[in-house]
Design a protein around this motif. Structure first.
Motif, PDB file in Angstrom:
ATOM      1  N   LEU A  21       0.875  -1.262  -0.082  1.00 12.85           N
ATOM      2  CA  LEU A  21      -0.096   0.024  -0.031  1.00 12.85           C
ATOM      3  C   LEU A  21       0.828   1.269  -0.240  1.00 12.85           C
ATOM      4  CD1 LEU A  21      -2.727  -1.302   2.586  1.00 12.85           C
ATOM      5  CD2 LEU A  21      -3.042  -1.256  -0.043  1.00 12.85           C
ATOM      6  N   PRO A  22       1.831   1.362   1.038  1.00 12.07           N
ATOM      7  CA  PRO A  22       2.718   2.575   0.730  1.00 12.07           C
ATOM      8  C   PRO A  22       3.563   2.650  -0.495  1.00 12.07           C
ATOM      9  CG  PRO A  22       3.494   1.224   2.676  1.00 12.07           C
ATOM     10  CD  PRO A  22       2.290   0.739   2.241  1.00 12.07           C
ATOM     11  N   ALA A  23       3.857   1.239  -0.784  1.00 11.04           N
ATOM     12  CA  ALA A  23       4.617   1.267  -1.970  1.00 11.04           C
ATOM     13  C   ALA A  23       3.946   1.810  -3.503  1.00 11.04           C
ATOM     14  CB  ALA A  23       5.042  -0.220  -2.349  1.00 11.04           C
ATOM     15  N   ILE A  24       2.772   1.626  -3.337  1.00  8.45           N
ATOM     16  CA  ILE A  24       1.791   2.198  -4.515  1.00  8.45           C
ATOM     17  C   ILE A  24       1.751   3.673  -4.341  1.00  8.45           C
ATOM     18  CG2 ILE A  24      -0.351   2.299  -5.623  1.00  8.45           C
ATOM     19  CD1 ILE A  24      -0.817  -0.614  -4.658  1.00  8.45           C
ATOM     20  N   TYR A  25       1.700   4.137  -3.128  1.00  8.51           N
ATOM     21  CA  TYR A  25       1.430   5.602  -2.589  1.00  8.51           C
ATOM     22  C   TYR A  25       2.793   6.369  -3.063  1.00  8.51           C
ATOM     23  CZ  TYR A  25       0.973   9.806   0.061  1.00  8.51           C
ATOM     24  OH  TYR A  25       1.078  10.994   0.732  1.00  8.51           O
ATOM     25  N   CYS A  26       3.807   5.700  -2.807  1.00  9.34           N
ATOM     26  CA  CYS A  26       5.202   6.382  -3.137  1.00  9.34           C
ATOM     27  C   CYS A  26       5.468   6.478  -4.587  1.00  9.34           C
ATOM     28  CB  CYS A  26       6.393   5.416  -2.525  1.00  9.34           C
ATOM     29  SG  CYS A  26       6.456   5.951  -0.816  1.00  9.34           S
ATOM     30  N   LEU A 170      19.080   9.683  -0.296  1.00  7.82           N
ATOM     31  CA  LEU A 170      20.440   8.887  -0.403  1.00  7.82           C
ATOM     32  C   LEU A 170      20.649   8.479   0.766  1.00  7.82           C
ATOM     33  CD1 LEU A 170      22.699   8.978  -2.069  1.00  7.82           C
ATOM     34  CD2 LEU A 170      23.633  11.134  -1.254  1.00  7.82           C
ATOM     35  N   LEU A 171      20.412   8.743   2.071  1.00  6.63           N
ATOM     36  CA  LEU A 171      20.478   8.200   3.178  1.00  6.63           C
ATOM     37  C   LEU A 171      19.815   6.737   3.343  1.00  6.63           C
ATOM     38  CD1 LEU A 171      21.687   8.335   5.970  1.00  6.63           C
ATOM     39  CD2 LEU A 171      19.906   9.615   6.729  1.00  6.63           C
ATOM     40  N   ALA A 172      18.677   6.794   2.984  1.00  5.41           N
ATOM     41  CA  ALA A 172      17.815   5.634   2.817  1.00  5.41           C
ATOM     42  C   ALA A 172      18.572   4.594   2.047  1.00  5.41           C
ATOM     43  CB  ALA A 172      16.436   5.855   2.383  1.00  5.41           C
ATOM     44  N   VAL A 173      19.331   4.969   0.943  1.00 10.81           N
ATOM     45  CA  VAL A 173      19.890   3.875   0.119  1.00 10.81           C
ATOM     46  C   VAL A 173      21.084   3.517   0.854  1.00 10.81           C
ATOM     47  CG1 VAL A 173      21.017   3.615  -2.004  1.00 10.81           C
ATOM     48  CG2 VAL A 173      19.031   4.714  -2.004  1.00 10.81           C
ATOM     49  N   GLY A 174      21.903   4.542   1.318  1.00 13.15           N
ATOM     50  CA  GLY A 174      23.223   4.076   2.297  1.00 13.15           C
ATOM     51  C   GLY A 174      22.649   3.126   3.499  1.00 13.15           C
ATOM     52  N   ILE A 175      21.585   3.349   4.078  1.00 14.10           N
ATOM     53  CA  ILE A 175      21.302   2.391   4.939  1.00 14.10           C
ATOM     54  C   ILE A 175      20.951   1.122   4.530  1.00 14.10           C
ATOM     55  CG2 ILE A 175      19.501   1.892   6.787  1.00 14.10           C
ATOM     56  CD1 ILE A 175      19.298   5.136   7.136  1.00 14.10           C
ATOM     57  N   ALA A 176      20.294   0.915   3.308  1.00 16.26           N
ATOM     58  CA  ALA A 176      19.779  -0.241   2.990  1.00 16.26           C
ATOM     59  C   ALA A 176      20.965  -1.050   2.154  1.00 16.26           C
ATOM     60  CB  ALA A 176      18.861   0.208   1.643  1.00 16.26           C
ATOM     61  N   MET A 177      21.984  -0.689   1.865  1.00 13.67           N
ATOM     62  CA  MET A 177      23.111  -1.388   1.005  1.00 13.67           C
ATOM     63  C   MET A 177      23.506  -2.229   1.897  1.00 13.67           C
ATOM     64  SD  MET A 177      23.054  -0.689  -1.870  1.00 13.67           S
ATOM     65  CE  MET A 177      24.287  -1.699  -2.481  1.00 13.67           C
ATOM     66  N   LEU A 215      13.483  -4.852   6.837  1.00 17.47           N
ATOM     67  CA  LEU A 215      14.033  -3.646   7.571  1.00 17.47           C
ATOM     68  C   LEU A 215      14.572  -2.906   6.014  1.00 17.47           C
ATOM     69  CD1 LEU A 215      16.824  -4.689  10.046  1.00 17.47           C
ATOM     70  CD2 LEU A 215      14.467  -3.734  10.628  1.00 17.47           C
ATOM     71  N   VAL A 216      14.951  -3.677   5.187  1.00 20.23           N
ATOM     72  CA  VAL A 216      15.270  -2.559   3.927  1.00 20.23           C
ATOM     73  C   VAL A 216      13.948  -1.950   3.239  1.00 20.23           C
ATOM     74  CG1 VAL A 216      15.885  -2.745   1.542  1.00 20.23           C
ATOM     75  CG2 VAL A 216      17.239  -3.826   3.190  1.00 20.23           C
ATOM     76  N   MET A 217      12.744  -2.813   3.401  1.00 18.48           N
ATOM     77  CA  MET A 217      11.586  -2.457   2.969  1.00 18.48           C
ATOM     78  C   MET A 217      11.051  -1.157   3.750  1.00 18.48           C
ATOM     79  SD  MET A 217      10.691  -3.599  -0.103  1.00 18.48           S
ATOM     80  CE  MET A 217       9.147  -3.476  -0.099  1.00 18.48           C
ATOM     81  N   ILE A 218      11.149  -1.494   4.978  1.00 16.41           N
ATOM     82  CA  ILE A 218      10.626  -0.340   5.958  1.00 16.41           C
ATOM     83  C   ILE A 218      11.514   0.839   5.745  1.00 16.41           C
ATOM     84  CG2 ILE A 218      10.722   0.373   8.343  1.00 16.41           C
ATOM     85  CD1 ILE A 218       9.771  -2.683   8.849  1.00 16.41           C
ATOM     86  N   ASN A 219      12.740   0.709   5.558  1.00 13.68           N
ATOM     87  CA  ASN A 219      13.682   1.927   5.409  1.00 13.68           C
ATOM     88  C   ASN A 219      13.218   2.596   4.198  1.00 13.68           C
ATOM     89  OD1 ASN A 219      16.285   3.426   5.293  1.00 13.68           O
ATOM     90  ND2 ASN A 219      16.898   1.943   3.489  1.00 13.68           N
ATOM     91  N   TYR A 220      13.006   1.972   2.938  1.00 14.01           N
ATOM     92  CA  TYR A 220      12.559   2.542   1.734  1.00 14.01           C
ATOM     93  C   TYR A 220      11.262   3.196   1.892  1.00 14.01           C
ATOM     94  CZ  TYR A 220      16.007  -0.229  -1.226  1.00 14.01           C
ATOM     95  OH  TYR A 220      17.133  -0.573  -1.539  1.00 14.01           O
ATOM     96  N   LEU A 221      10.340   2.636   2.302  1.00 10.49           N
ATOM     97  CA  LEU A 221       9.052   3.129   2.566  1.00 10.49           C
ATOM     98  C   LEU A 221       9.122   4.200   3.355  1.00 10.49           C
ATOM     99  CD1 LEU A 221       6.894  -0.179   2.230  1.00 10.49           C
ATOM    100  CD2 LEU A 221       7.224   1.429   0.652  1.00 10.49           C
TER     101      LEU A 221
END
Length: 249
Positions: A21-26, A170-177, A215-221
């Protein structure tokens, strides 16, 4: 009675159903510059819903894992990394002209091809463990390339000129990697040890497989929702028109 493995599949179904749901929203709110990244985030939800749904059905009816579900879940790892690449592109938009060419749209095609090639080879490996291993190593190479692009983006001289919300992305991507890296290493270890991607201890699978993905998905969303107004608020820096104030006699 539901087994622990079935419970894990069910938990993932619930998580990705909610996350979609938030993925569609984003995807809707981030506009054209965020199109690719958020499409991959939504694709991750879709693949996990299909894969985990098939796995849960197979376990609850036959008690055996589904080969098709394992393949789909294996492919499902790629949108997680490709989303990072897409979100990175969105985070670089306002300073794109000041960045090297390999951080542009054309340059990002190379890691896309590496990632897609690696995961495609792994998915098509069937009962050939060597193809699976080679595919995952190629995929890991794609992760290294994306990590390098993230580091170069952070260290770019134009970084301070980014829009505030772009810095958050950019911070979110850095956390995800690093989290994606844990997931990739886990997949490689399992592939070399068991010649597939679905064996091993359930506890280890949860800690090194499922939790990093969550965690990656929560971070992205979270980042996506926080920066939902980026497309509207982004200031495009265009040359100001020159006006001729001289009047001819």
């Amino acid at each position: 009675m539901t087994t622990s493995t079935e419970g894990l599949e069910l938990a993932q179904l619930v998580f990705y159903a909610i996350a979609s749901l938030p993925a569609i929203y984003c995807f809707i709110t981030h506009g054209k510059y965020g199109l690719v990244g958020w499409l991959y985030v939504f694709a991750m939800c879709g693949l996990r819903l299909v894969g985990n749904g098939m796995a849960y059905h197979a376990l609850s009816t036959t008690g055996k894992p589904s080969t098709s579900a394992s393949i789909i879940n294996g492919i499902g790892l790629s949108p997680l990394l490709l989303a990072a690449l897409g979100i990175l592109h969105e985070a670089n938009h306002s300073i794109q002209s000041a960045l090297p060419a390999f951080l542009g749209s054309f340059g990002l095609l190379i890691p896309h091809m590496v990632i897609a090639g690696g995961i495609g080879l792994a998915a098509a490996s069937g009962k050939n463990p060597h193809l699976l291993e080679i595919g995952l190593i190629i995929f890991a190479t794609g992760w290294i390339i994306v990590l390098g692009l993230v580091i170069l983006s952070v260290r770019a001289n134009a970084h301070p000129r980014r829009v505030g919300d772009e810095k958050k992305l950019l911070l979110a991507v850095g956390i995800a990697m690093p989290l994606i890296g844990v997931r990739v290493i886990y997949a490689i270890v399992i592939a070399f040890k068991y010649q597939n991607t679905s064996s091993g201890s359930l506890a280890v699978m949860v800690i090194l497989g499922t939790v990093p993905e969550f965690l990656v998905m929560i971070n992205y969303l979270s980042a996506g929702v926080m920066t939902r107004n980026l497309a509207r608020d982004r200031v495009e820096k265009r040359p100001q028109p020159a006006y001729d104030t001289a009047y001819s006699a």
